[in-house]
Scaffold this motif. Structure first.
Motif, PDB file in Angstrom:
ATOM      1  N   VAL A 182       0.864  -1.184   0.000  1.00  0.00           N
ATOM      2  CA  VAL A 182       0.000   0.000   0.000  1.00  0.00           C
ATOM      3  C   VAL A 182       0.897   1.230   0.000  1.00  0.00           C
ATOM      4  O   VAL A 182       2.123   1.116  -0.048  1.00  0.00           O
ATOM      5  N   ASP A 183       0.302   2.399   0.077  1.00  0.00           N
ATOM      6  CA  ASP A 183       1.096   3.628  -0.044  1.00  0.00           C
ATOM      7  C   ASP A 183       2.144   3.765   1.055  1.00  0.00           C
ATOM      8  O   ASP A 183       2.153   3.028   2.034  1.00  0.00           O
ATOM      9  N   LYS A 184       3.024   4.726   0.895  1.00  0.00           N
ATOM     10  CA  LYS A 184       4.186   4.864   1.776  1.00  0.00           C
ATOM     11  C   LYS A 184       3.837   5.238   3.213  1.00  0.00           C
ATOM     12  O   LYS A 184       4.684   5.161   4.091  1.00  0.00           O
ATOM     13  N   TRP A 185       2.600   5.643   3.472  1.00  0.00           N
ATOM     14  CA  TRP A 185       2.200   5.976   4.829  1.00  0.00           C
ATOM     15  C   TRP A 185       1.625   4.758   5.560  1.00  0.00           C
ATOM     16  O   TRP A 185       1.382   4.809   6.736  1.00  0.00           O
ATOM     17  N   GLY A 186       1.404   3.682   4.839  1.00  0.00           N
ATOM     18  CA  GLY A 186       0.905   2.465   5.457  1.00  0.00           C
ATOM     19  C   GLY A 186      -0.581   2.510   5.731  1.00  0.00           C
ATOM     20  O   GLY A 186      -1.012   2.908   6.799  1.00  0.00           O
TER      21      GLY A 186
END
Length: 196
Positions: A168-172
Motif C-alpha cells: 500500500v502507499d508509503k504511509w501504510g
C-alpha cells in the motif's frame, strides 16, 4: 516518492496455495503494471536447472560477489546452466536471478520451479478507491507479492513457509491491508515492512 508499506496477510506451507491466494488479491487491483517481477535464490544444482528451464533468457548472478584472484576484479557468473556438468555448477552456488516477464507467461512454472531458496513474485498496480481506506490507491506503491520460503519482502529471512504481502502507499494504509486480508479469510499478520 518513497517506498510502499507491505503487510503480511497470509502464510502457508503450501507454495501453490500461497500463489493461489496471491492471485485472488491480484484480481482486486484496478490497474496492473505491464511486467511481473520474479526473484529467486538457487541453492542446489537441481533448483538452478529447473529455474533456468523456466527462465532461459534470464541473467543468473552470484549471490555473494566473487573476486578474480589475480586482478581482484569482480567476476560474473558465466557458465551455461543447461550444459554445465554438475561438478562445475556446484561450486558456483548459490546463484540468484531477478527477471521481468509479461503477466500470465511463466509465473505458474516459476512457482513449480522454486526450490529451497527464497523467491518472490510481485505484481504492481493500483488498488481501487475505497471509502474505508485511509487513502486512494497509488499506482507507484500498490501491489501484491508472494514470498516463497521467506518471511519478509527483502528476501532476507528464510522460513519453512510462504508469505503473501499486500503493498500500500508509503504511509501504510492499515485499514486497506486489513480489508484485503479479510478477503482471504485472514488478518494482517505483522507490522508493515518497507516495500518497493
Amino acid at each position: 516518492m518513497g517506498n510502499s508499506r507491505a503487510y503480511p496477510v497470509f502464510r502457508t506451507s503450501d507454495a501453490v496455495e500461497a500463489w493461489t491466494q496471491a492471485l485472488r488479491l491480484k484480481a482486486l487491483l484496478e490497474e496492473h503494471e505491464d511486467e511481473v517481477v520474479l526473484m529467486a535464490d538457487m541453492l542446489t544444482v537441481e533448483d538452478t536447472r529447473r529455474m533456468a528451464a523456466v527462465l532461459p533468457n534470464a541473467e543468473f548472478c552470484y549471490v555473494l560477489p566473487r573476486m578474480d584472484p589475480v586482478t581482484h576484479d569482480c567476476t560474473e557468473f558465466s557458465l551455461a546452466i543447461t550444459t554445465a556438468e554438475d561438478s562445475a555448477l556446484e561450486p558456483e552456488l548459490p546463484l540468484e536471478v531477478l527477471h521481468y516477464v509479461q503477466p500470465g507467461t511463466v509465473e505458474e512454472q516459476f512457482v513449480r520451479a522454486v526450490g529451497k531458496g527464497i523467491a518472490s513474485i510481485g505484481w504492481g498496480g493500483r488498488w481501487p478507491d475505497d471509502a474505508e481506506a485511509e487513502r486512494p490507491g497509488a499506482a507507484n506503491y500498490d501491489g501484491v507479492e508472494v514470498v516463497f520460503n521467506g518471511d519478509d519482502v527483502h528476501l532476507s529471512q528464510p522460513a519453512d513457509h510462504h508469505t503473501v504481502f499486500v503493498h500500500v502507499d508509503k504511509w501504510g494504509d492499515l485499514p486497506r491491508a486489513e480489508k484485503l486480508a479479510a478477503h482471504l479469510g485472514s488478518t494482517v499478520l505483522g507490522d508493515a515492512q518497507v516495500g518497493w
